[in-house]
Every structure is written in C-alpha cells, then in structure tokens.
Design a protein around this motif. Structure first.
Motif, mmCIF file in Angstrom:
data_model
loop_
_atom_site.group_PDB
_atom_site.id
_atom_site.type_symbol
_atom_site.label_atom_id
_atom_site.label_comp_id
_atom_site.label_asym_id
_atom_site.label_seq_id
_atom_site.Cartn_x
_atom_site.Cartn_y
_atom_site.Cartn_z
ATOM 1 N N LEU A 109 37.355 65.229 42.367
ATOM 2 C CA LEU A 109 38.514 65.859 42.994
ATOM 3 C C LEU A 109 39.541 64.827 43.507
ATOM 4 C CD1 LEU A 109 39.090 68.743 44.003
ATOM 5 C CD2 LEU A 109 37.773 68.201 45.977
ATOM 6 N N ALA A 110 39.141 63.894 43.923
ATOM 7 C CA ALA A 110 40.199 63.030 44.486
ATOM 8 C C ALA A 110 41.225 62.578 43.372
ATOM 9 C CB ALA A 110 39.579 61.574 44.944
ATOM 10 N N TRP A 111 40.778 62.472 42.002
ATOM 11 C CA TRP A 111 41.638 62.146 40.935
ATOM 12 C C TRP A 111 42.523 63.332 40.655
ATOM 13 C CZ3 TRP A 111 43.063 57.812 38.715
ATOM 14 C CH2 TRP A 111 42.488 56.750 38.700
ATOM 15 N N ILE A 112 41.820 64.437 40.753
ATOM 16 C CA ILE A 112 42.647 65.834 40.312
ATOM 17 C C ILE A 112 43.694 66.057 41.486
ATOM 18 C CG2 ILE A 112 42.491 68.333 40.081
ATOM 19 C CD1 ILE A 112 39.786 67.919 39.067
ATOM 20 N N THR A 113 43.422 65.825 42.651
ATOM 21 C CA THR A 113 44.270 66.166 43.780
ATOM 22 C C THR A 113 45.509 65.013 43.577
ATOM 23 O OG1 THR A 113 42.684 66.914 45.159
ATOM 24 C CG2 THR A 113 44.682 66.314 46.177
ATOM 25 N N ALA A 114 45.177 63.921 43.508
ATOM 26 C CA ALA A 114 46.165 62.729 43.412
ATOM 27 C C ALA A 114 47.300 63.158 42.337
ATOM 28 C CB ALA A 114 45.602 61.360 43.268
ATOM 29 N N LEU A 115 46.492 63.325 41.251
ATOM 30 C CA LEU A 115 47.490 63.422 39.881
ATOM 31 C C LEU A 115 48.296 64.801 39.938
ATOM 32 C CD1 LEU A 115 44.900 62.523 37.041
ATOM 33 C CD2 LEU A 115 46.945 61.296 37.757
ATOM 34 N N ALA A 116 47.713 65.847 40.642
ATOM 35 C CA ALA A 116 48.476 67.073 40.869
ATOM 36 C C ALA A 116 49.735 66.890 41.855
ATOM 37 C CB ALA A 116 47.555 68.095 41.274
ATOM 38 N N GLU A 117 49.323 66.100 42.766
ATOM 39 C CA GLU A 117 50.455 65.561 43.683
ATOM 40 C C GLU A 117 51.730 64.542 43.105
ATOM 41 O OE1 GLU A 117 47.968 65.692 47.851
ATOM 42 O OE2 GLU A 117 48.536 63.989 47.134
ATOM 43 N N VAL A 118 51.290 63.939 42.297
ATOM 44 C CA VAL A 118 52.376 62.852 41.551
ATOM 45 C C VAL A 118 53.049 63.598 40.384
ATOM 46 C CG1 VAL A 118 52.538 60.667 40.159
ATOM 47 C CG2 VAL A 118 50.837 60.840 42.457
ATOM 48 N N GLY A 119 52.269 64.199 39.737
ATOM 49 C CA GLY A 119 52.729 64.838 38.530
ATOM 50 C C GLY A 119 53.697 66.173 39.022
ATOM 51 N N GLY A 120 53.050 67.273 39.972
ATOM 52 C CA GLY A 120 53.890 68.159 40.398
ATOM 53 C C GLY A 120 55.256 67.739 41.240
ATOM 54 N N GLY A 121 54.971 66.664 41.984
ATOM 55 C CA GLY A 121 56.083 66.121 42.649
ATOM 56 C C GLY A 121 57.245 65.615 41.804
ATOM 57 N N ALA A 122 56.872 64.776 40.641
ATOM 58 C CA ALA A 122 57.793 64.172 39.689
ATOM 59 C C ALA A 122 58.528 65.418 39.138
ATOM 60 C CB ALA A 122 56.951 63.475 38.906
ATOM 61 N N ALA A 211 43.261 77.902 40.189
ATOM 62 C CA ALA A 211 43.067 76.406 40.408
ATOM 63 C C ALA A 211 42.520 76.205 41.819
ATOM 64 C CB ALA A 211 44.208 75.458 40.170
ATOM 65 N N SER A 212 43.256 76.965 42.793
ATOM 66 C CA SER A 212 42.318 76.767 44.134
ATOM 67 C C SER A 212 41.079 77.420 44.282
ATOM 68 C CB SER A 212 43.357 77.563 45.142
ATOM 69 O OG SER A 212 44.528 77.001 45.107
ATOM 70 N N ALA A 213 40.654 78.483 43.474
ATOM 71 C CA ALA A 213 39.621 79.088 43.652
ATOM 72 C C ALA A 213 38.439 78.152 42.797
ATOM 73 C CB ALA A 213 39.545 80.531 42.828
ATOM 74 N N VAL A 214 38.810 77.778 41.732
ATOM 75 C CA VAL A 214 37.892 76.895 40.966
ATOM 76 C C VAL A 214 37.451 75.595 41.798
ATOM 77 C CG1 VAL A 214 37.781 75.250 39.045
ATOM 78 C CG2 VAL A 214 38.816 77.792 38.655
ATOM 79 N N VAL A 215 38.421 74.933 42.402
ATOM 80 C CA VAL A 215 38.123 73.826 43.396
ATOM 81 C C VAL A 215 37.071 74.374 44.541
ATOM 82 C CG1 VAL A 215 39.112 72.167 45.135
ATOM 83 C CG2 VAL A 215 40.517 72.549 42.924
ATOM 84 N N ILE A 216 37.682 75.286 45.155
ATOM 85 C CA ILE A 216 36.503 75.839 46.406
ATOM 86 C C ILE A 216 35.142 76.099 45.643
ATOM 87 C CG2 ILE A 216 36.123 77.867 47.885
ATOM 88 C CD1 ILE A 216 39.457 77.627 48.118
ATOM 89 N N LEU A 217 35.225 76.767 44.433
ATOM 90 C CA LEU A 217 33.740 77.010 44.219
ATOM 91 C C LEU A 217 32.880 75.905 43.569
ATOM 92 C CD1 LEU A 217 34.670 80.545 42.419
ATOM 93 C CD2 LEU A 217 33.476 80.245 44.471
ATOM 94 N N LEU A 218 33.701 75.181 42.971
ATOM 95 C CA LEU A 218 32.918 74.006 42.424
ATOM 96 C C LEU A 218 32.786 72.721 43.146
ATOM 97 C CD1 LEU A 218 34.382 73.814 38.760
ATOM 98 C CD2 LEU A 218 32.491 74.935 39.592
ATOM 99 N N PHE A 219 33.489 72.579 44.073
ATOM 100 C CA PHE A 219 33.543 71.065 44.934
ATOM 101 C C PHE A 219 33.245 71.464 46.072
ATOM 102 C CE2 PHE A 219 36.514 70.500 41.410
ATOM 103 C CZ PHE A 219 35.897 69.289 40.749
ATOM 104 N N ARG A 220 32.697 72.478 46.663
ATOM 105 C CA ARG A 220 32.148 72.764 48.325
ATOM 106 C C ARG A 220 30.831 73.305 48.138
ATOM 107 N NH1 ARG A 220 36.272 72.759 51.943
ATOM 108 N NH2 ARG A 220 35.012 73.452 53.458
#
Length: 220
Positions: A109-122, A211-220
């Motif tokens: 999840l840390a990798w997914i979040t970091a890549l989403a922030e860097v990629g989406g921000g760029a 994507a938010s729903a998948v993260v909540i369901l799979l990682f919490r």
C-alpha cells in the motif's frame, strides 16, 4: 396621372446598405427581411457570447491550481519513495500506515500511495492525461480523510493530531480539476478530455471511487 407623378418623390431610407422608399418596401418590390432591424437580437447574443467567452485568465488560474496541487502531492510522494524532504521512505511510511488502521500488506500500500502521488502530481503539473492525474490525487486524499475520520479525526486538528482539512482541500481541488480540465496551457490542449471534460470527469470520479473502495476493503 398616377399617384407617383405628382412631382414629389417618396423619401428613401437606407438600412444596412439597402434603400427603402416611404412605403416600407424596397425599390425592387417586396420586403427585404434580411436587411431589417430584426437582426438586432443577434447583436445582443454576440455581446453575451463575448462576455462569457473563455479567456487567458482562466487558463492561467488553472495552471496555478494544477502546479500547486500536483507539486504538493508529488513532493509528498517523493518523501515516501526516496525519503526526500525529510520524508520517511517506503519502510517508514509502511510502518506509519499501521497506526492509521491499515493492517494488511502495508508495504504494498505504501508503494501504491507513493506512486499515485508522484505520478498523479506529475500529470497535473504537465497538464497531461489530467483526468487520470486528478483521479489519482482524489483517490489518495479520499483514503486519508476516511482513515483519519475513522480514528476520531475532525475537520480541524485537535488534541489527537488527526485533522483532515488539508487533505480535504487537496482532494477538493483535484475534484474541481476533473470537471474543469487542464486549460489551454497544457499538453492536453488539443485532446477531447480538455475540450469536453464532463464525460471524462465522470469516468475519473468512478475510477477514484473504485480505487478508494478497493484499498479500504483489502488493506484495512
């Protein structure tokens, strides 16, 4: 003698380049509707169109918004990926996720979040595939707000340090960019999603929600 042979000529009037005699008819006989003053409402419509026309100030404002939102989220992603700007790096961020209620596969999840922030921000900064970039930022912000709220967080930071007004602001700005598009100062300038952003905005909104729903369901 005819009525027109009395030595007087009927007065003529020019309207938009056409001559009219006193009877209201053109000399050729027959009323010329195209040259009448009925066209005046069109002039009013032209003025209204000019007032509502897209202008350079809107493009500049969207550029500033994109750079601020994309640059801010991209910097946060670099903190997580490489530990830049005194960031925790992937390992430190994965450990921090445990404290936010994420108990499964926190490193992933840390990798997914970091890549989403860097990629989406760029993407936002460049104005490239803007709906995708905005959806990535919106999805990350929505998950942070949800995580803080479930832990007792409130809008403003309280004693527990879990205020989510900052993430809500960034998510709201990304949400707005979904529907406005990147503006003309962008790589997306000639793309369909820049000229008609609404259908792509709805698609991006669905993507962020899924994507938010998948993260909540799979990682919490």
């Amino acid at each position: 003698m005819s009525s027109h042979d009395d030595g007087f000529d009927a007065p003529t009037t020019k309207i938009r380049g056409a001559e009219f005699d006193g009877s209201g008819f053109s000399p050729g006989g027959g009323f010329d509707q195209q040259t009448s003053v009925v066209s005046r409402p069109d002039d009013v419509d032209d003025v209204r169109d000019e007032q509502n026309r897209w202008h350079g100030g809107l493009d500049f404002g969207l550029l500033v918004l994109r750079v601020l939102v994309g640059g801010t989220m991209g910097a946060h992603g670099l903190q997580k990926l490489f530990g830049l700007f005194d960031g925790p790096g992937i390992g430190g961020f994965a450990q921090a996720l445990d404290g936010f209620g994420y108990t499964s596969q926190t490193t992933l999840l840390a990798w997914i979040t970091a890549l989403a922030e860097v990629g989406g921000g760029a993407l936002l900064v460049l104005g490239l595939f803007t709906p995708l970039g905005a959806a990535a930022i919106l999805g990350v912000a929505a998950n942070i707000v949800y995580a803080k709220y479930t832990l007792g967080g409130r809008f403003f930071t309280g004693e527990n340090g879990l205020g989510f007004e900052y993430e809500l602001l960034l998510g709201g700005a990304a949400f707005a960019l979904l529907f406005t598009g990147a503006g003309r100062v962008s790589i997306d300038k000639n793309t369909p999603w820049r000229r008609k952003p609404l259908p792509y905005a709805i698609l991006g909104l669905l993507l962020a929600g899924a994507a938010s729903a998948v993260v909540i369901l799979l990682f919490r």
